[in-house]
Write a protein that holds these residues in place. Structure first.
Motif, mmCIF file in Angstrom:
data_model
loop_
_atom_site.group_PDB
_atom_site.id
_atom_site.type_symbol
_atom_site.label_atom_id
_atom_site.label_comp_id
_atom_site.label_asym_id
_atom_site.label_seq_id
_atom_site.Cartn_x
_atom_site.Cartn_y
_atom_site.Cartn_z
ATOM 1 N N ILE A 183 -4.573 -0.019 -10.319
ATOM 2 C CA ILE A 183 -4.340 0.595 -9.015
ATOM 3 C C ILE A 183 -3.975 -0.436 -7.951
ATOM 4 O O ILE A 183 -3.267 -0.124 -6.989
ATOM 5 C CB ILE A 183 -5.564 1.435 -8.582
ATOM 6 N N VAL A 184 -4.405 -1.687 -8.128
ATOM 7 C CA VAL A 184 -4.074 -2.717 -7.132
ATOM 8 C C VAL A 184 -2.577 -3.030 -7.139
ATOM 9 O O VAL A 184 -2.052 -3.581 -6.162
ATOM 10 C CB VAL A 184 -4.900 -4.012 -7.364
ATOM 11 N N GLU A 185 -1.871 -2.653 -8.218
ATOM 12 C CA GLU A 185 -0.425 -2.865 -8.280
ATOM 13 C C GLU A 185 0.325 -1.960 -7.305
ATOM 14 O O GLU A 185 1.520 -2.168 -7.050
ATOM 15 C CB GLU A 185 0.083 -2.622 -9.699
ATOM 16 N N LEU A 186 -0.350 -0.964 -6.783
ATOM 17 C CA LEU A 186 0.293 -0.018 -5.873
ATOM 18 C C LEU A 186 0.313 -0.521 -4.439
ATOM 19 O O LEU A 186 0.927 0.109 -3.569
ATOM 20 C CB LEU A 186 -0.418 1.337 -5.928
ATOM 21 N N GLU A 187 -0.360 -1.639 -4.175
ATOM 22 C CA GLU A 187 -0.392 -2.211 -2.839
ATOM 23 C C GLU A 187 1.031 -2.434 -2.318
ATOM 24 O O GLU A 187 1.865 -3.060 -2.978
ATOM 25 C CB GLU A 187 -1.155 -3.539 -2.854
ATOM 26 N N ASP A 188 1.297 -1.875 -1.132
ATOM 27 C CA ASP A 188 2.587 -2.015 -0.433
ATOM 28 C C ASP A 188 3.752 -1.303 -1.116
ATOM 29 O O ASP A 188 4.886 -1.377 -0.639
ATOM 30 C CB ASP A 188 2.954 -3.494 -0.247
ATOM 31 N N MET A 189 3.518 -0.615 -2.228
ATOM 32 C CA MET A 189 4.616 0.108 -2.881
ATOM 33 C C MET A 189 4.971 1.384 -2.114
ATOM 34 O O MET A 189 4.085 2.035 -1.557
ATOM 35 C CB MET A 189 4.241 0.472 -4.321
ATOM 36 N N PRO A 190 6.257 1.772 -2.088
ATOM 37 C CA PRO A 190 6.628 3.062 -1.468
ATOM 38 C C PRO A 190 5.869 4.194 -2.144
ATOM 39 O O PRO A 190 5.905 4.327 -3.371
ATOM 40 C CB PRO A 190 8.134 3.157 -1.738
ATOM 41 N N PHE A 191 5.203 5.008 -1.340
ATOM 42 C CA PHE A 191 4.257 5.987 -1.891
ATOM 43 C C PHE A 191 4.437 7.329 -1.196
ATOM 44 O O PHE A 191 4.619 7.390 0.026
ATOM 45 C CB PHE A 191 2.828 5.474 -1.681
ATOM 46 N N ILE A 192 4.387 8.401 -1.984
ATOM 47 C CA ILE A 192 4.402 9.760 -1.423
ATOM 48 C C ILE A 192 2.998 10.322 -1.569
ATOM 49 O O ILE A 192 2.504 10.512 -2.681
ATOM 50 C CB ILE A 192 5.429 10.673 -2.131
ATOM 51 N N MET A 193 2.362 10.581 -0.440
ATOM 52 C CA MET A 193 0.961 10.994 -0.417
ATOM 53 C C MET A 193 0.828 12.514 -0.384
ATOM 54 O O MET A 193 1.586 13.202 0.312
ATOM 55 C CB MET A 193 0.261 10.388 0.803
ATOM 56 N N THR A 194 -0.130 13.035 -1.146
ATOM 57 C CA THR A 194 -0.469 14.449 -1.028
ATOM 58 C C THR A 194 -1.140 14.674 0.325
ATOM 59 O O THR A 194 -1.967 13.871 0.756
ATOM 60 C CB THR A 194 -1.430 14.877 -2.149
ATOM 61 N N SER A 195 -0.773 15.743 0.977
ATOM 62 C CA SER A 195 -1.282 15.997 2.321
ATOM 63 C C SER A 195 -1.878 17.396 2.411
ATOM 64 O O SER A 195 -1.194 18.388 2.164
ATOM 65 C CB SER A 195 -0.144 15.860 3.342
ATOM 66 N N TYR A 196 -3.162 17.472 2.710
ATOM 67 C CA TYR A 196 -3.823 18.746 2.978
ATOM 68 C C TYR A 196 -5.132 18.463 3.694
ATOM 69 O O TYR A 196 -5.640 17.347 3.673
ATOM 70 C CB TYR A 196 -4.070 19.536 1.685
ATOM 71 N N LYS A 197 -5.678 19.484 4.317
ATOM 72 C CA LYS A 197 -6.944 19.330 5.023
ATOM 73 C C LYS A 197 -8.088 19.256 4.017
ATOM 74 O O LYS A 197 -7.978 19.713 2.890
ATOM 75 C CB LYS A 197 -7.163 20.506 5.974
ATOM 76 N N GLY A 198 -9.205 18.696 4.447
ATOM 77 C CA GLY A 198 -10.360 18.610 3.568
ATOM 78 C C GLY A 198 -10.350 17.320 2.772
ATOM 79 O O GLY A 198 -9.581 16.384 3.040
ATOM 80 N N THR A 199 -11.209 17.240 1.762
ATOM 81 C CA THR A 199 -11.343 16.043 0.941
ATOM 82 C C THR A 199 -10.065 15.800 0.139
ATOM 83 O O THR A 199 -9.631 16.654 -0.616
ATOM 84 C CB THR A 199 -12.533 16.179 -0.027
ATOM 85 N N ASN A 200 -9.473 14.619 0.315
ATOM 86 C CA ASN A 200 -8.253 14.251 -0.404
ATOM 87 C C ASN A 200 -8.636 13.259 -1.494
ATOM 88 O O ASN A 200 -8.967 12.102 -1.217
ATOM 89 C CB ASN A 200 -7.238 13.642 0.561
ATOM 90 N N ASP A 201 -8.594 13.705 -2.747
ATOM 91 C CA ASP A 201 -9.045 12.876 -3.872
ATOM 92 C C ASP A 201 -8.233 11.594 -4.018
ATOM 93 O O ASP A 201 -8.781 10.543 -4.369
ATOM 94 C CB ASP A 201 -8.961 13.690 -5.178
ATOM 95 N N VAL A 202 -6.926 11.669 -3.761
ATOM 96 C CA VAL A 202 -6.057 10.502 -3.911
ATOM 97 C C VAL A 202 -6.377 9.457 -2.845
ATOM 98 O O VAL A 202 -6.520 8.263 -3.137
ATOM 99 C CB VAL A 202 -4.577 10.913 -3.851
ATOM 100 N N LYS A 203 -6.517 9.894 -1.605
ATOM 101 C CA LYS A 203 -6.850 8.957 -0.525
ATOM 102 C C LYS A 203 -8.203 8.303 -0.779
ATOM 103 O O LYS A 203 -8.378 7.100 -0.548
ATOM 104 C CB LYS A 203 -6.853 9.685 0.823
#
Length: 291
Positions: A182-202
Motif C-alpha cells: 500500500i505504501v507504493e500508492l503514495e503520491d500516485m494518481p488516485f480515484i477515491m470512493t466518495s460517500y457519507k459515513g465510514t469510508n473503508d478505503v480512506k
C-alpha cells in the motif's frame, strides 16, 4: 381511514410530488391532494409546503410523518404476526442496499424469495451506508446493509468480510505485480470512493499513513472503473465490485490486506417477514462460501 391518509402522506414525502405519489398509489392527483388537505385540517397546521420546485414537508410535517410511520409499521407488523400464527408468511419487507449488493446478491435473493415465499413483497432502495442508516432510523426501511454497527436502535449481524483490492489499468507500472504494498500508492494518481459515513478505503490509507494524489472523488464504482480504464488513475475497491472488470483492468491484492465488513442491520423488534429475509440471505451466503 387515517391509515390510508398516512400512507398517502408517506408516499408524497418519499417522491416529493403529488403526481408521482398518485401514480405509485393508483389514485388520482386530486385524491392525494384531498387526503393531505384533510390531514392538515384534522391536525390544525400545514404538513406540506408547495412551490414551483416541488413538494416538501414542513418541520411539523416531518415530526408527524415519523409518528405516522410508526403507526404504519405497527399495522404491517400486526398483519404479519397474524399471518405467522396461521402458518402463512405474508407481508412487505423494505431493504436498503448498496449498489454492489443490489447487482451481485439481490437478483438471486429476490428470486429465492419469490419462489419460496410468494406472499412476501420485497422492496429495494439503493443508497450509500449513511443514507441507509438514516432510512433505518426514520423507519423508511425495515433492514439495510451497512459496513458496521452504527446505532443501538437496531441489531447488526455481520455477513461477510469483503477484501479491498487495488484496481489498475494495463498501462500502470503496478499491473504485473502479484500483490501491491500500500505504501507504493503514495503520491500516485488516485480515484477515491466518495460517500457519507465510514469510508473503508480512506480508513485503510490513513491506517498506513499513505497519501495518494486524489484526482477525483466519485460515488459510483462504474465511474471509477471507467476513469481507471482511461489511465486517469488507480483506486482501491471491494472485491464484490470487481466482478466483470474490462480486460484492460486488473484487481490486485494488497500486501497489508484490508477489507470492508458487510452486515445487515434490522430493527430490534424486527417483523417476521424481515427475519425471514435475513434467514434466506444468511443461508444463501453460506452456500456460496461453501462452493
Amino acid at each position: 381511514m387515517s391509515l390510508v391518509k398516512y400512507e398517502i402522506l408517506n408516499k408524497v414525502a418519499e417522491v416529493a410530488s403529488f403526481t408521482k405519489a398518485a401514480e405509485a398509489l393508483g389514485l388520482t392527483q386530486s385524491a392525494v391532494s384531498h387526503a393531505v388537505s384533510s390531514l392538515e385540517k384534522e391536525f390544525g397546521f400545514a404538513l406540506i409546503h408547495r412551490s414551483r420546485a416541488g413538494v416538501t414537508l414542513t418541520s411539523e410535517g416531518n415530526v408527524m410523518l415519523r409518528a405516522m410511520r410508526h403507526v404504519l409499521d405497527a399495522q404491517e407488523l400486526l398483519q404479519q404476526e397474524a399471518a405467522h400464527i396461521l402458518g402463512v408468511t405474508r407481508g412487505k419487507v423494505r431493504i436498503g442496499v448498496i449498489s454492489s449488493i443490489s447487482s451481485n446478491w439481490m437478483p438471486e435473493i429476490v428470486r429465492i424469495m419469490d419462489n419460496q415465499f410468494p406472499g412476501i413483497q420485497v422492496e429495494l432502495r439503493e443508497g450509500d451506508y449513511y443514507e441507509i442508516e438514516q432510512w433505518l432510523l426514520s423507519g423508511e426501511v425495515d433492514a439495510g446493509f451497512l459496513n458496521g454497527q452504527k446505532s443501538k436502535q437496531f441489531q447488526f449481524t455481520e455477513l461477510q468480510q469483503d477484501p479491498l483490492l487495488c484496481i489498475v489499468s494495463d498501462k500502470s507500472p503496478l499491473y504485473n505485480k502479484a500483490e501491491i504494498d500500500i505504501v507504493e500508492l503514495e503520491d500516485m494518481p488516485f480515484i477515491m470512493t466518495s460517500y457519507k459515513g465510514t469510508n473503508d478505503v480512506k480508513e485503510l490509507l490513513e491506517q498506513y499513513h499513505v497519501k495518494p494524489n486524489i484526482r477525483f472523488e466519485l460515488s459510483e464504482e462504474v465511474g471509477i472503473i471507467s476513469m481507471i480504464a482511461h489511465q486517469l488513475g488507480i483506486s482501491i475497491l471491494p472485491k464484490l465490485v470487481t466482478y466483470n472488470l474490462p480486460p484492460t483492468i486488473k484487481a490486485i491484492p494488497l500486501k497489508q490486506g484490508g477489507y470492508r465488513t458487510i452486515g445487515i442491520a434490522m430493527k430490534n423488534q424486527a417483523s417476521p417477514v424481515t427475519k425471514k429475509f435475513a434467514e434466506i440471505l444468511s443461508s444463501w451466503l453460506k452456500e456460496q462460501n461453501m462452493k
